[in-house]
Design a protein around this motif. Structure first.
Motif, mmCIF file in Angstrom:
data_model
loop_
_atom_site.group_PDB
_atom_site.id
_atom_site.type_symbol
_atom_site.label_atom_id
_atom_site.label_comp_id
_atom_site.label_asym_id
_atom_site.label_seq_id
_atom_site.Cartn_x
_atom_site.Cartn_y
_atom_site.Cartn_z
ATOM 1 N N LEU A 309 -23.230 26.820 -18.425
ATOM 2 C CA LEU A 309 -23.106 28.119 -19.070
ATOM 3 C C LEU A 309 -21.652 28.481 -19.305
ATOM 4 O O LEU A 309 -20.778 28.182 -18.482
ATOM 5 N N THR A 310 -21.404 29.141 -20.433
ATOM 6 C CA THR A 310 -20.048 29.578 -20.775
ATOM 7 C C THR A 310 -20.027 31.108 -20.823
ATOM 8 O O THR A 310 -20.783 31.767 -20.123
ATOM 9 N N THR A 311 -19.180 31.662 -21.644
ATOM 10 C CA THR A 311 -19.043 33.118 -21.740
ATOM 11 C C THR A 311 -20.211 33.735 -22.498
ATOM 12 O O THR A 311 -20.551 33.264 -23.590
ATOM 13 N N PRO A 312 -20.825 34.797 -21.958
ATOM 14 C CA PRO A 312 -21.902 35.464 -22.698
ATOM 15 C C PRO A 312 -21.412 35.993 -24.038
ATOM 16 O O PRO A 312 -20.255 36.401 -24.179
ATOM 17 N N THR A 313 -22.285 35.977 -25.015
ATOM 18 C CA THR A 313 -21.976 36.571 -26.312
ATOM 19 C C THR A 313 -22.146 38.088 -26.233
ATOM 20 O O THR A 313 -22.545 38.627 -25.201
ATOM 21 N N THR A 314 -21.892 38.752 -27.326
ATOM 22 C CA THR A 314 -22.093 40.206 -27.374
ATOM 23 C C THR A 314 -23.478 40.567 -27.907
ATOM 24 O O THR A 314 -23.739 41.727 -28.220
ATOM 25 N N LEU A 315 -24.386 39.588 -28.000
ATOM 26 C CA LEU A 315 -25.683 39.856 -28.615
ATOM 27 C C LEU A 315 -26.455 40.963 -27.891
ATOM 28 O O LEU A 315 -27.094 41.788 -28.542
ATOM 29 N N VAL A 316 -26.425 40.976 -26.567
ATOM 30 C CA VAL A 316 -27.171 42.005 -25.834
ATOM 31 C C VAL A 316 -26.658 43.391 -26.218
ATOM 32 O O VAL A 316 -27.436 44.287 -26.571
ATOM 33 N N ALA A 317 -25.350 43.575 -26.164
ATOM 34 C CA ALA A 317 -24.785 44.879 -26.513
ATOM 35 C C ALA A 317 -25.026 45.221 -27.976
ATOM 36 O O ALA A 317 -25.347 46.371 -28.315
ATOM 37 N N ASP A 318 -24.886 44.250 -28.851
ATOM 38 C CA ASP A 318 -25.071 44.503 -30.277
ATOM 39 C C ASP A 318 -26.517 44.879 -30.596
ATOM 40 O O ASP A 318 -26.777 45.773 -31.413
ATOM 41 N N ALA A 321 -27.276 48.336 -29.278
ATOM 42 C CA ALA A 321 -26.641 49.358 -30.122
ATOM 43 C C ALA A 321 -27.539 49.726 -31.296
ATOM 44 O O ALA A 321 -27.435 50.839 -31.838
ATOM 45 N N GLN A 322 -28.429 48.818 -31.692
ATOM 46 C CA GLN A 322 -29.391 49.093 -32.766
ATOM 47 C C GLN A 322 -30.723 49.591 -32.218
ATOM 48 O O GLN A 322 -31.682 49.761 -32.979
ATOM 49 N N GLY A 323 -30.808 49.811 -30.901
ATOM 50 C CA GLY A 323 -32.050 50.282 -30.288
ATOM 51 C C GLY A 323 -33.075 49.188 -30.088
ATOM 52 O O GLY A 323 -34.256 49.473 -29.866
ATOM 53 N N LEU A 324 -32.649 47.930 -30.164
ATOM 54 C CA LEU A 324 -33.565 46.802 -30.020
ATOM 55 C C LEU A 324 -33.629 46.340 -28.567
ATOM 56 O O LEU A 324 -32.601 46.265 -27.890
ATOM 57 N N ILE A 325 -34.831 46.002 -28.096
ATOM 58 C CA ILE A 325 -34.979 45.367 -26.801
ATOM 59 C C ILE A 325 -34.819 43.856 -26.963
ATOM 60 O O ILE A 325 -34.957 43.328 -28.070
ATOM 61 N N LEU A 326 -34.531 43.166 -25.858
ATOM 62 C CA LEU A 326 -34.327 41.724 -25.908
ATOM 63 C C LEU A 326 -35.280 41.025 -24.948
ATOM 64 O O LEU A 326 -35.310 41.338 -23.753
ATOM 65 N N HIS A 327 -36.041 40.049 -25.495
ATOM 66 C CA HIS A 327 -36.977 39.228 -24.728
ATOM 67 C C HIS A 327 -36.589 37.754 -24.909
ATOM 68 O O HIS A 327 -37.271 37.015 -25.623
ATOM 69 N N PRO A 328 -35.516 37.269 -24.305
ATOM 70 C CA PRO A 328 -35.125 35.873 -24.515
ATOM 71 C C PRO A 328 -36.089 34.885 -23.861
ATOM 72 O O PRO A 328 -36.837 35.224 -22.948
ATOM 73 N N TYR A 329 -36.038 33.658 -24.334
ATOM 74 C CA TYR A 329 -36.921 32.592 -23.866
ATOM 75 C C TYR A 329 -36.116 31.317 -23.611
ATOM 76 O O TYR A 329 -35.045 31.155 -24.163
ATOM 77 N N THR A 330 -36.607 30.368 -22.781
ATOM 78 C CA THR A 330 -37.651 30.441 -21.772
ATOM 79 C C THR A 330 -37.045 29.898 -20.484
ATOM 80 O O THR A 330 -36.404 28.845 -20.512
#
Length: 388
Positions: A309-318, A321-330
């Motif tokens: 694993l490296t540095t987390p992206t900003t995808l969670v925060a981004d 910010a749009q009101g979206l929940i995140l369900h990553p897999y797997t």
């Protein structure tokens, strides 16, 4: 609703994320904004998802780490272990029934090859641009499919699961909905489901569109409302758009790896790739018709060439910010599926440090995770919540 339209306030349920962000344990962190959640938390906890703790655990194909996937036995075991949400993948039969299989190719997940009466059904088809040889649900009526028995898809990895080969049949989606109703009455609570339309463009081309069939069953069982204990998901954004016009059920757009392209984009000539969709403008577009995203974990925390694993992206925060929940897999427990940081020993099928991997991913602020091993995921989520 067209791609550019945004749901009315009455249609959009407040879904915002409810996890308190933390720095990724043992990992470099993204910028501070990736560790701070928008002010949706209280509304979310008291709204549609008030009965789901955060992070919550989605039983991947039921509990595929312990039972043959997409069987009532797998779903029941996931529920018994305590999974908060249980996943189904849907494909159609020749006569239009929706059944639960990860793929329409049932060669590896049923005993169809042992049935000489179906030997002539073996075929090679091109599905989403890939040539596949095997037996396919769309070539069987439901009555014919019911003569088959389910089996473990990964017998070399999960030898113990082969104990259950032949025990269960292939369930229909309606049977799963009925099961959820029965279990809900027995347990006195709502049973959450997470349902994916598989290869919808392909099946639409065969005259077997999935969305109307899904919506019809959701309405029949009262899972068509914005406050239903139900998620819908697809790797094809157009399928989620179609569903959003038919039901108010919360929906999630699945996102595969960097540089990939949703198949409906390939067919329609849409130039965007996953790289575009995970940018703020792409996430804003998704938020105009969906309530969440289901990215591969590599889009949350990329790996280096050695698989670490490296540095987390900003995808969670981004996304938040749009009101979206995140369900990553797997997430899976076996070494072969874990980041290199968390593999233990030399046996690829042995369990590695899954708890360490869960800790790293939960620390990014994701709302939930798909896992083949619901019990491990639940313990890891409880540990994370206990530490604030």
């Amino acid at each position: 609703m067209t791609q550019g339209e945004r749901m009315s306030p009455g249609r959009r349920t407040v879904l915002g994320a409810a996890v308190l962000g933390t720095a990724a344990a043992g990992l470099p962190t993204a910028d501070a904004s990736a560790r701070t959640r928008p002010e949706h938390g209280d509304a979310r906890r008291h709204g549609t998802y008030k009965d789901l703790p955060v992070p919550y655990v989605i039983g991947h194909r039921g509990t595929a780490g312990y039972r043959p996937e997409h069987t009532l036995g797998s779903y029941q075991h996931a529920l018994d272990l305590g999974a908060h949400v249980i996943e189904q993948d849907l494909v159609p039969t020749k006569d239009g029934h929706l059944v639960c299989r990860h793929e329409n190719d049932i060669t590896a997940t049923t005993d169809v090859a042992d049935h000489p009466e179906f030997a002539a059904r073996k075929a090679t088809k091109t599905i989403d641009g890939v040539a596949v040889t095997g037996w396919f649900t769309e070539d069987f009526t439901l009555a014919e499919l019911r003569t088959l028995r389910a089996k473990e898809r990964l017998p070399a990895v999960r030898q113990r699961n082969t104990l259950y080969d032949g025990r269960w049949s292939v369930p229909t989606f309606e049977e799963v909905l009925q099961w959820a109703e029965r279990e809900g009455r027995r347990l006195g609570r709502r049973i959450w489901l997470h349902t994916e339309t598989k290869h919808p463009t392909y099946f639409r081309g065969l005259g077997l569109p999935l969305e109307d069939r899904v919506a019809r069953l959701l309405r029949r069982y009262g899972r068509h409302r914005a406050d239903s204990p139900q998620f819908l998901q697809s790797f094809e954004p157009s399928s989620i758009q179609r569903l959003s016009r038919l039901v108010d059920t919360p929906s999630v757009v699945l996102l595969s790896g960097k540089g990939s392209k949703p198949w409906d984009f390939v067919v329609s000539g849409d130039p965007r790739t996953t790289d575009d969709l995970v940018k703020p403008a792409g996430l804003k577009w998704i938020a105009s018709y969906a309530q969440g995203i289901g990215p591969t974990l590599d889009l949350i925390v990329p790996k280096d060439a050695a698989g670490r694993l490296t540095t987390p992206t900003t995808l969670v925060a981004d996304a938040h910010a749009q009101g979206l929940i995140l369900h990553p897999y797997t997430m899976r427990n076996e070494n072969t599926f874990l980041p290199a940081d968390f593999r233990r020993g030399t046996d690829p099928n042995a369990y590695g440090d899954a708890f360490g991997a869960f800790k790293a991913y939960f620390a990014t602020g994701i709302d939930a995770v798909f896992s083949d091993n619901a019990d491990t995921a639940l313990l890891a989520a409880a540990d994370f919540r206990a530490k604030g």
